[in-house]
Design a protein around this motif. Structure first.
Motif, mmCIF file in Angstrom:
data_model
loop_
_atom_site.group_PDB
_atom_site.id
_atom_site.type_symbol
_atom_site.label_atom_id
_atom_site.label_comp_id
_atom_site.label_asym_id
_atom_site.label_seq_id
_atom_site.Cartn_x
_atom_site.Cartn_y
_atom_site.Cartn_z
ATOM 1 N N MET A 83 49.027 31.547 35.804
ATOM 2 C CA MET A 83 47.569 31.593 35.764
ATOM 3 C C MET A 83 47.056 32.919 35.220
ATOM 4 O O MET A 83 46.047 32.971 34.527
ATOM 5 N N VAL A 84 47.777 34.008 35.566
ATOM 6 C CA VAL A 84 47.364 35.338 35.106
ATOM 7 C C VAL A 84 48.606 36.060 34.580
ATOM 8 O O VAL A 84 49.641 36.093 35.252
ATOM 9 N N LYS A 85 48.488 36.657 33.399
ATOM 10 C CA LYS A 85 49.600 37.393 32.822
ATOM 11 C C LYS A 85 49.819 38.702 33.577
ATOM 12 O O LYS A 85 48.936 39.163 34.296
ATOM 13 N N PRO A 86 50.999 39.301 33.444
ATOM 14 C CA PRO A 86 51.240 40.589 34.114
ATOM 15 C C PRO A 86 50.199 41.638 33.731
ATOM 16 O O PRO A 86 49.712 41.681 32.602
ATOM 17 N N GLY A 87 49.827 42.455 34.683
ATOM 18 C CA GLY A 87 48.840 43.496 34.449
ATOM 19 C C GLY A 87 48.194 43.901 35.751
ATOM 20 O O GLY A 87 48.636 43.518 36.835
ATOM 21 N N LYS A 94 36.370 42.210 43.989
ATOM 22 C CA LYS A 94 36.751 40.807 44.138
ATOM 23 C C LYS A 94 37.006 40.174 42.777
ATOM 24 O O LYS A 94 36.195 40.289 41.859
ATOM 25 N N THR A 95 38.158 39.526 42.644
ATOM 26 C CA THR A 95 38.511 38.842 41.392
ATOM 27 C C THR A 95 38.696 37.351 41.676
ATOM 28 O O THR A 95 39.516 36.974 42.519
ATOM 29 N N GLU A 96 37.938 36.516 41.006
ATOM 30 C CA GLU A 96 38.057 35.064 41.159
ATOM 31 C C GLU A 96 38.695 34.477 39.909
ATOM 32 O O GLU A 96 38.271 34.787 38.789
ATOM 33 N N ILE A 97 39.696 33.645 40.107
ATOM 34 C CA ILE A 97 40.421 33.041 38.986
ATOM 35 C C ILE A 97 40.269 31.522 39.102
ATOM 36 O O ILE A 97 40.930 30.881 39.930
#
Length: 220
Positions: free
Chosen positions: A1-5, A11-14
């Motif tokens: 869902m999210v690449k490395p980094g 707050k982060t919503e994915i």
């Protein structure tokens, strides 16, 4: 869902979504929490972190409803009469007090999102009535060709009358099906989940009168 980094502070919503698709010939049965049969679906999220930080894992259950059936269920109203003569599995019938209880269930084919309804009338009873209850029971059958195990357990019990009720007074029957502990009546090759309702009348001298009605639940 999210690449490395790195994630920004705060707050982060994915957002995510995916279709519920079965593998091969498997079936997505409706969510159900029972005693010997459990049908549960969960999501697991893993966050991989650097060597010095422990990975994070979170699991969350989500609810699956079976597809609604097409058309309306066939109405199956049931009228009942309970007397000492109609009771089954009674050892000393002559010792029972005389009573006459009549009533009806509007349908034993029930839509799971709608309540079970009906009416009960105590026409007469020699002994005083102590309580009248509705008992919802699940019947789970599981096993294989070598043998099956069948077990009935109570899901919920609702008191619809307390004390010596007036004779010939209509008492409404109304029961909402609990979401997690019921599902549409289910039969597979390895297990079955069925439901019944008991009308239980307790007399003042501790005589217990029970009348059983099988139910068929469906989702519309």
């Amino acid at each position: 869902m999210v690449k490395p980094g790195k994630l920004p502070s705060g707050k982060t919503e994915i957002p995510f979504e995916f279709p519920l698709q079965v593998k091969g010939n498997k079936v997505l049965y409706e969510t159900y929490h029972g005693v010997f049969v459990n049908i549960q679906y969960t999501l697991r999220c893993d966050m991989r972190r650097s060597l010095l930080a422990k990975d994070l894992t979170k699991t969350c259950e989500f609810i699956v409803h079976s597809p609604p059936q097409k058309g309306k269920p066939t109405s199956s109203p049931v009228d009942f009469t309970i007397t000492p003569e109609t009771l089954q599995n009674v050892k000393e019938r002559a010792l029972l007090p005389k009573f006459l209880i009549r009533g009806h269930l509007n349908s034993t084919n029930c839509i799971i999102t709608q309540p079970l309804t009906g009416e009960l009338v105590v026409v007469n009873s020699e002994a005083a009535v102590k309580s009248i209850e509705l008992q919802l029971v699940r019947v789970e059958t599981c096993g294989c060709a070598e043998g099956y195990a069948r077990d009935a357990t109570e899901i919920q019990n609702i008191q619809i009358a307390d004390g010596d009720v007036c004779r010939n007074l209509p008492i409404p029957i109304y029961m909402v099906f609990p979401r997690l502990f019921t599902c549409p009546t289910l039969e597979t090759t390895n297990f079955k989940v069925e439901f019944e309702v008991n009308i239980v009348v307790l007399l003042r001298d501790d005589h217990l009168i029970t009348e059983n009605f099988p139910l068929k639940l469906c989702r519309m």
